[in-house]
Motif scaffolding. Sequence first.
Motif, short mmCIF file in Angstrom:
data_model
loop_
_atom_site.label_atom_id
_atom_site.label_comp_id
_atom_site.label_asym_id
_atom_site.label_seq_id
_atom_site.Cartn_x
_atom_site.Cartn_y
_atom_site.Cartn_z
N LEU A 28 0.83 -1.21 0.00
CA LEU A 28 0.00 0.00 0.00
C LEU A 28 0.86 1.26 0.00
O LEU A 28 0.51 2.26 -0.66
N GLN A 29 1.97 1.22 0.72
CA GLN A 29 2.89 2.36 0.71
C GLN A 29 3.46 2.58 -0.69
O GLN A 29 3.62 3.72 -1.14
N HIS A 30 3.76 1.48 -1.40
CA HIS A 30 4.30 1.57 -2.76
C HIS A 30 3.27 2.16 -3.71
O HIS A 30 3.60 3.03 -4.54
N TYR A 31 2.01 1.71 -3.59
CA TYR A 31 0.95 2.26 -4.44
C TYR A 31 0.80 3.76 -4.22
O TYR A 31 0.57 4.53 -5.16
N ASP A 32 0.92 4.19 -2.97
CA ASP A 32 0.83 5.61 -2.64
C ASP A 32 2.01 6.37 -3.23
O ASP A 32 1.84 7.43 -3.87
N LYS A 33 3.21 5.83 -3.06
CA LYS A 33 4.41 6.48 -3.57
C LYS A 33 4.37 6.64 -5.08
O LYS A 33 4.82 7.66 -5.62
N GLU A 34 3.82 5.63 -5.78
CA GLU A 34 3.75 5.66 -7.24
C GLU A 34 2.59 6.50 -7.76
O GLU A 34 2.42 6.66 -8.96
N GLY A 35 1.78 7.03 -6.85
CA GLY A 35 0.64 7.85 -7.27
C GLY A 35 -0.50 7.02 -7.82
O GLY A 35 -1.37 7.52 -8.53
N LEU A 36 -0.48 5.73 -7.51
CA LEU A 36 -1.51 4.83 -8.02
C LEU A 36 -2.76 4.88 -7.16
O LEU A 36 -3.88 4.91 -7.67
N LEU A 37 -2.57 4.86 -5.87
CA LEU A 37 -3.70 4.94 -4.95
C LEU A 37 -3.26 5.62 -3.66
O LEU A 37 -2.54 5.02 -2.85
N SER A 38 -3.67 6.84 -3.48
CA SER A 38 -3.35 7.55 -2.24
C SER A 38 -4.46 7.32 -1.23
O SER A 38 -5.63 7.13 -1.61
N PRO A 39 -4.15 7.30 0.05
CA PRO A 39 -5.20 7.12 1.08
C PRO A 39 -6.18 8.28 1.03
O PRO A 39 -5.85 9.39 0.60
N SER A 40 -7.39 8.01 1.48
CA SER A 40 -8.43 9.05 1.44
C SER A 40 -8.15 10.19 2.41
O SER A 40 -8.63 11.32 2.22
N ALA A 41 -7.37 9.90 3.45
CA ALA A 41 -7.06 10.94 4.43
C ALA A 41 -5.77 10.61 5.14
O ALA A 41 -5.26 9.49 5.05
N VAL A 42 -5.26 11.61 5.83
CA VAL A 42 -4.08 11.44 6.65
C VAL A 42 -4.40 12.03 8.02
O VAL A 42 -4.94 13.14 8.13
N SER A 43 -4.10 11.26 9.05
CA SER A 43 -4.41 11.72 10.41
C SER A 43 -3.52 12.90 10.80
O SER A 43 -2.53 13.20 10.13
N SER A 44 -3.89 13.52 11.90
CA SER A 44 -3.10 14.65 12.39
C SER A 44 -1.68 14.22 12.73
O SER A 44 -0.75 15.02 12.71
N GLY A 45 -1.53 12.92 12.99
CA GLY A 45 -0.20 12.41 13.31
C GLY A 45 0.54 11.92 12.09
O GLY A 45 1.64 11.34 12.20
N GLY A 46 -0.04 12.10 10.89
CA GLY A 46 0.63 11.72 9.65
C GLY A 46 0.39 10.28 9.22
O GLY A 46 1.08 9.78 8.31
N ARG A 47 -0.58 9.60 9.82
CA ARG A 47 -0.87 8.21 9.47
C ARG A 47 -1.81 8.15 8.26
O ARG A 47 -2.78 8.93 8.18
N ARG A 48 -1.54 7.25 7.36
CA ARG A 48 -2.41 7.03 6.20
C ARG A 48 -3.71 6.41 6.67
O ARG A 48 -3.71 5.43 7.41
#
Length: 266
Positions: A28-48
Amino acid sequence: MEKQKAIPEGFMAIGEAAKKLGVTVRTLQHYDKEGLLSPSAVSSGGRRLYTNKDLVMVHQILSLKHLGFSLSDIKNRLIPLDSPAEVASALSDQAKALREKIEGLSQSLQEIETLHQEVLKMEAVDFKKYADIIVNLQMKNDFYWLIKHFDDQMLDHIRQRFDQESGMSFIRTFMRIQEQAIQLYEDGISPDSDQGQALAEAFWKLIDEFTGGDLSLLPKLVEIGKFEGSEPGWKAKQSEANAFIGPALNTYFERNGFNPMQEEKG
């Protein structure tokens, strides 16, 4: 508990999302890094943070990967497709690409199997000949098997004198003249006739093109039709063609006042 409270309702952390999907967090981190699928939100602590919709998208990615699509294909073309017709069109393109890969692999397998048979017929290891055989198989040259009979002088001459295009042009011309010779013989046309002499002239020009004036190659060319272990039908076809070409050349040489075989001996 405090960690769980930090995740809004309807969202899940990357670890939970990965567990539900049966993939690794790193995927999932790789998909995010490649711009394929980013998480819908990021917490205040920076969590996907992921939603069920994100999980559906990951399922789509995994399904398309299984069908043979690259991540680049999925990113640039497939994810935005909204209608069944658009997805079907993309799948059709991918099926075509896969068929081409299969055909290419099948051709490579056939070439390797053919080379395997040729290697077993050769008395010594010769990687230069192996390479020549593969190149000629890729050129669809039906006479690839002749290579194992040639010595280094002949092969070096061929490599220096012909590239793939000129080599195939030479072979096509040779085959055409050979077929014409067989047809003239079967039709009862005299080798001394105008037709016979025109063919003899064309054949000698082809031989001269091959040798480049090096008469030392002529005896080796004469032996081509006599190789032991020649392919089925090769000797028979050479014999049929030579039954007309031989006498036609003799007349051609006599009329032009020279004999290349005698000159080579001298």
